[in-house]
Design an enzyme around this catalytic site. Structure first.
Site, PDB file in Angstrom:
ATOM      1  N   ASN A 123     -11.423 -93.834 -41.249  1.00  0.00           N
ATOM      2  CA  ASN A 123     -10.472 -94.639 -42.027  1.00  0.00           C
ATOM      3  C   ASN A 123     -10.193 -95.963 -41.320  1.00  0.00           C
ATOM      4  OD1 ASN A 123      -9.074 -93.028 -40.115  1.00  0.00           O
ATOM      5  ND2 ASN A 123      -7.172 -93.096 -41.268  1.00  0.00           N
ATOM      6  N   VAL A 124      -9.961 -96.971 -42.131  1.00  0.00           N
ATOM      7  CA  VAL A 124      -9.703 -98.327 -41.631  1.00  0.00           C
ATOM      8  C   VAL A 124      -8.495 -98.871 -42.387  1.00  0.00           C
ATOM      9  CG1 VAL A 124     -10.633-100.652 -41.332  1.00  0.00           C
ATOM     10  CG2 VAL A 124     -12.154 -98.685 -41.092  1.00  0.00           C
ATOM     11  N   GLU A 125      -7.362 -98.929 -41.709  1.00  0.00           N
ATOM     12  CA  GLU A 125      -6.116 -99.348 -42.364  1.00  0.00           C
ATOM     13  C   GLU A 125      -5.954-100.863 -42.323  1.00  0.00           C
ATOM     14  OE1 GLU A 125      -3.107 -96.829 -40.591  1.00  0.00           O
ATOM     15  OE2 GLU A 125      -3.855 -95.105 -41.721  1.00  0.00           O
ATOM     16  N   CYS A 178      -9.867 -95.155 -46.894  1.00  0.00           N
ATOM     17  CA  CYS A 178     -10.075 -93.790 -46.411  1.00  0.00           C
ATOM     18  C   CYS A 178     -11.455 -93.688 -45.756  1.00  0.00           C
ATOM     19  CB  CYS A 178      -9.994 -92.796 -47.558  1.00  0.00           C
ATOM     20  SG  CYS A 178      -8.318 -92.389 -48.083  1.00  0.00           S
ATOM     21  N   GLU A 223     -13.698 -91.664 -46.330  1.00  0.00           N
ATOM     22  CA  GLU A 223     -14.740 -91.376 -47.323  1.00  0.00           C
ATOM     23  C   GLU A 223     -15.302 -92.653 -47.932  1.00  0.00           C
ATOM     24  OE1 GLU A 223     -11.872 -89.892 -46.953  1.00  0.00           O
ATOM     25  OE2 GLU A 223     -12.029 -87.728 -47.253  1.00  0.00           O
ATOM     26  N   CYS A 269      -8.409 -86.413 -49.835  1.00  0.00           N
ATOM     27  CA  CYS A 269      -7.391 -86.706 -50.847  1.00  0.00           C
ATOM     28  C   CYS A 269      -8.048 -86.705 -52.236  1.00  0.00           C
ATOM     29  CB  CYS A 269      -6.712 -88.046 -50.556  1.00  0.00           C
ATOM     30  SG  CYS A 269      -7.737 -89.497 -50.843  1.00  0.00           S
ATOM     31  N   CYS A 303     -10.552 -89.404 -52.989  1.00  0.00           N
ATOM     32  CA  CYS A 303     -11.805 -89.248 -52.240  1.00  0.00           C
ATOM     33  C   CYS A 303     -12.635 -88.092 -52.759  1.00  0.00           C
ATOM     34  CB  CYS A 303     -11.506 -89.124 -50.756  1.00  0.00           C
ATOM     35  SG  CYS A 303     -10.972 -90.718 -50.089  1.00  0.00           S
TER      36      CYS A 303
HETATM   37  N1  THU Z   1      -7.175 -90.560 -45.221  1.00  0.00           N
HETATM   38  C1  THU Z   1      -8.528 -90.534 -45.228  1.00  0.00           C
HETATM   39  O1  THU Z   1      -9.187 -91.324 -44.538  1.00  0.00           O
HETATM   40  N2  THU Z   1      -9.150 -89.626 -46.016  1.00  0.00           N
HETATM   41  C2  THU Z   1      -8.501 -88.668 -46.748  1.00  0.00           C
HETATM   42  O2  THU Z   1      -9.150 -87.942 -47.495  1.00  0.00           O
HETATM   43  C3  THU Z   1      -7.055 -88.493 -46.608  1.00  0.00           C
HETATM   44  C4  THU Z   1      -6.343 -89.669 -46.018  1.00  0.00           C
HETATM   45  C5  THU Z   1      -6.495 -91.563 -44.405  1.00  0.00           C
HETATM   46  C6  THU Z   1      -5.864 -92.679 -45.182  1.00  0.00           C
HETATM   47  C7  THU Z   1      -4.830 -93.188 -44.196  1.00  0.00           C
HETATM   48  O3  THU Z   1      -5.458 -94.147 -43.351  1.00  0.00           O
HETATM   49  C8  THU Z   1      -4.457 -91.980 -43.377  1.00  0.00           C
HETATM   50  O4  THU Z   1      -5.449 -90.990 -43.662  1.00  0.00           O
HETATM   51  C9  THU Z   1      -3.089 -91.426 -43.690  1.00  0.00           C
HETATM   52  O5  THU Z   1      -2.945 -91.189 -45.048  1.00  0.00           O
END
Ligand code: THU
Length: 136
Positions: free
Chosen positions: A48-50, A59, A61, A92, A95
């Site tokens: 994940n890259v915020e 996410c 994915e 999630c 995803c």
């Molecule tokens: N996140 C994912 O990368 N994949 C998922 O399927 C669930 C959530 C990440 C998004 C965010 O950066 C962090 O988890 C917290 O929600």
């Protein structure tokens, strides 16, 4: 469907753990790593890259499906997702839809409740076939 026994879940999990270690998650402090086996044998990964604009964070994915296409395409056969403690994490809802689009029939996911198929984690899915059926 690919036999469950042919999939090296431990190897896939190691790749996901490595990806998790590369996550950029300074806002949630919730790093995520994913890995998948492609139908030609490749193993791909993502993290994940915020973003400071919280809502546009990506996410893990998202990176995975981009990598899928950047490295030759194909369909996803097996998938695993880990959290910052290395535990299994359910993708999630959004995803699951992303994964569904690129899934091989019977794609398997390592989940909190064991190995599940993509159809089990996204029942009655809307997908490419729905659009084709509508056009016919
Ligand atoms: N996140 C994912 O990368 N994949 C998922 O399927 C669930 C959530 C990440 C998004 C965010 O950066 C962090 O988890 C917290 O929600």
């Amino acid at each position: 469907m690919t036999e469950q026994t042919q999939i090296d879940w431990d190897a896939l999990r190691e790749v996901a753990l490595d990806a998790m270690g590369r996550a950029y998650a300074p806002y949630s402090n919730f790093p995520v790593g994913v890995a998948a086996l492609v139908d030609d044998g490749r193993i791909i990964a993502g993290c994940n890259v915020e973003n400071a604009s919280y809502g546009i964070g990506l996410c893990a994915e998202c990176a995975l499906v981009s990598t899928l296409h950047m490295t030759g395409g194909g369909k996803l056969v097996a998938f695993t997702c880990v959290d910052g403690h290395g535990g299994a994490l359910m993708p999630c809802g959004r995803c699951r839809q992303l994964l569904y689009e690129h899934s091989a029939p019977g794609m398997l996911l390592q989940t909190v409740s064991g190995i599940r198929t993509i159809d089990e984690v996204l029942p009655d899915a809307f997908g490419p076939r729905t659009l084709v059926d509508f056009a016919e």
